[in-house]
Enzyme design. Structure first.
Site, short mmCIF file in Angstrom:
data_model
loop_
_atom_site.label_atom_id
_atom_site.label_comp_id
_atom_site.label_asym_id
_atom_site.label_seq_id
_atom_site.Cartn_x
_atom_site.Cartn_y
_atom_site.Cartn_z
N HIS A 3 49.50 23.39 -12.52
CA HIS A 3 48.68 22.80 -11.46
C HIS A 3 48.00 23.91 -10.67
O HIS A 3 47.39 23.67 -9.64
CB HIS A 3 49.55 21.93 -10.53
CG HIS A 3 50.08 20.71 -11.21
ND1 HIS A 3 49.62 19.44 -10.94
CD2 HIS A 3 51.01 20.56 -12.18
CE1 HIS A 3 50.27 18.57 -11.71
NE2 HIS A 3 51.12 19.23 -12.46
N ASN A 4 48.15 25.15 -11.15
CA ASN A 4 47.58 26.31 -10.47
C ASN A 4 46.18 26.57 -11.05
O ASN A 4 46.03 26.95 -12.21
CB ASN A 4 48.53 27.50 -10.70
CG ASN A 4 48.01 28.80 -10.13
OD1 ASN A 4 46.82 29.07 -10.12
ND2 ASN A 4 48.94 29.63 -9.65
N GLU A 28 60.08 20.87 -10.55
CA GLU A 28 60.61 21.92 -9.68
C GLU A 28 61.06 23.07 -10.57
O GLU A 28 61.68 22.85 -11.62
CB GLU A 28 61.80 21.38 -8.90
CG GLU A 28 61.81 21.88 -7.47
CD GLU A 28 63.07 21.44 -6.75
OE1 GLU A 28 63.77 22.32 -6.24
OE2 GLU A 28 63.33 20.23 -6.75
N ASP A 70 54.72 31.02 -16.89
CA ASP A 70 55.48 31.37 -15.70
C ASP A 70 55.31 32.86 -15.51
O ASP A 70 55.49 33.64 -16.45
CB ASP A 70 56.96 30.99 -15.79
CG ASP A 70 57.55 30.90 -14.38
OD1 ASP A 70 57.10 30.02 -13.61
OD2 ASP A 70 58.41 31.72 -14.02
N PHE A 93 43.15 35.64 -8.41
CA PHE A 93 43.96 34.74 -7.59
C PHE A 93 45.26 35.44 -7.21
O PHE A 93 45.52 36.57 -7.62
CB PHE A 93 44.23 33.42 -8.33
CG PHE A 93 45.14 33.56 -9.53
CD1 PHE A 93 44.66 34.02 -10.74
CD2 PHE A 93 46.49 33.22 -9.45
CE1 PHE A 93 45.50 34.16 -11.84
CE2 PHE A 93 47.34 33.34 -10.54
CZ PHE A 93 46.83 33.81 -11.75
N TYR A 115 48.22 37.50 -6.11
CA TYR A 115 48.42 38.86 -5.60
C TYR A 115 47.39 39.87 -6.16
O TYR A 115 47.58 41.08 -6.01
CB TYR A 115 49.83 39.34 -5.96
CG TYR A 115 50.96 38.60 -5.28
CD1 TYR A 115 51.24 37.26 -5.58
CD2 TYR A 115 51.78 39.23 -4.35
CE1 TYR A 115 52.29 36.59 -4.98
CE2 TYR A 115 52.84 38.56 -3.74
CZ TYR A 115 53.08 37.23 -4.07
OH TYR A 115 54.12 36.57 -3.46
N ASP A 116 46.35 39.37 -6.82
CA ASP A 116 45.37 40.28 -7.45
C ASP A 116 44.80 41.34 -6.50
O ASP A 116 44.62 42.49 -6.91
CB ASP A 116 44.21 39.47 -8.06
CG ASP A 116 44.57 38.93 -9.44
OD1 ASP A 116 45.55 39.41 -10.03
OD2 ASP A 116 43.86 38.03 -9.92
N LYS A 175 39.78 41.93 -16.65
CA LYS A 175 41.18 41.53 -16.40
C LYS A 175 41.74 40.84 -17.65
O LYS A 175 42.88 41.11 -18.04
CB LYS A 175 41.27 40.61 -15.17
CG LYS A 175 42.72 40.23 -14.86
CD LYS A 175 42.90 39.28 -13.69
CE LYS A 175 44.36 38.82 -13.60
NZ LYS A 175 44.61 37.73 -12.67
N HIS A 233 48.74 40.98 -17.91
CA HIS A 233 50.02 40.48 -18.45
C HIS A 233 49.80 39.18 -19.21
O HIS A 233 50.42 38.93 -20.23
CB HIS A 233 51.00 40.27 -17.29
CG HIS A 233 50.40 39.55 -16.11
ND1 HIS A 233 49.23 39.96 -15.51
CD2 HIS A 233 50.77 38.43 -15.44
CE1 HIS A 233 48.93 39.14 -14.53
NE2 HIS A 233 49.84 38.20 -14.47
#
Ligand code: IMP
Length: 210
Positions: free
Chosen positions: A17-18, A48, A77, A168, A170-171, A191, A196
């Site tokens: 959902h990100n 969750e 993840d 987005f 912590y970039d 990028k 990663h």
């Protein structure tokens, strides 16, 4: 040699959902002719993340979407692991951004999260090791319960103050090894060549595409 299940063309759900992740995964899948839909677009639930490892959480998300949509699902993840903080925030990277009030209600405030990391480094004093890495674990799940898992990594250093407006999470504070710019200053194409997520994705492609 491990035998991997191949991905055939067709429907694939991105179990996320990100928006930032969905955008990057879409771009990474585009050359393979796969037009994915996201769990958000299908109205699938967001489970969750109760796992204690990236792999556990990725499998959890992929399985929920594979069952909910009855087709192959791909989950990501990921997180930031800071050497001097013994790998924190790690699997709790998104949690560090949880704010009671952000843009009018509860939400994720990435600038607050980056400040939290910086605050903890500052507590350790000058000369503290600022190296960090991002981990991305990709899980594929099929409705019959079969799963595949791939891990990627990007090494770098944390900068302060944050720089750049692209990407987005912590970039803006992550400067990958070998570059002067942060992930948020680099062209997204660059990028995608060395992140990663790209690293994990190239392992997935080698294993699951013909
Ligand atoms: P989760 O995988 O949903 O638990 O969230 C992981 C969090 O790690 C994301 O919400 C981002 O804040 C962060 N993250 C993962 N990948 C990246 C990236 O490529 N750039 C910046 N932050 C990232």
């Amino acid at each position: 040699m491990t035998r991997h299940r191949k991905l055939s063309p067709g429907k694939l759900v991105i179990a996320s959902h990100n928006q930032g992740k969905v955008r990057e995964i879409r771009a990474l899948l585009a050359p393979f002719g796969i037009e994915p839909v996201s769990a958000g677009e299908l109205g699938l639930p967001e489970p969750e993340e109760t796992g204690t490892s990236f792999a556990e959480n990725a499998l959890l998300k992929a399985n929920v979407s594979a069952q909910g949509a009855n087709c192959v699902a791909l989950a990501d993840d990921s997180g930031l692991c800071v050497t001097a903080l013994n790998g924190a925030p790690g699997v709790y990277t998104a949690d560090w951004a949880e704010a009671d009030i952000f843009e009018g209600g509860p939400g994720r405030d990435w600038y607050m999260a980056m400040g939290k990391v910086e605050g903890k480094l500052a507590e350790l004093g000058p000369g503290t090791d600022r190296s960090a890495h991002f981990i991305c674990t990709l899980a594929l799940a099929w409705p019959d319960g079969h799963t595949e898992i791939f891990e990627g990594r990007a090494n770098g250093n944390l900068v302060w103050p944050p720089r750049g407006t692209l990407g987005f999470g912590y970039d803006p504070v992550f400067q990958p090894d070998g570059f002067e710019q942060t992930f948020a200053e680099l062209d997204p194409k660059q990028k995608h060549e060395m992140s990663h997520r790209a690293d994990a994705f190239s392992k997935l492609v080698k294993a699951c595409f013909d």
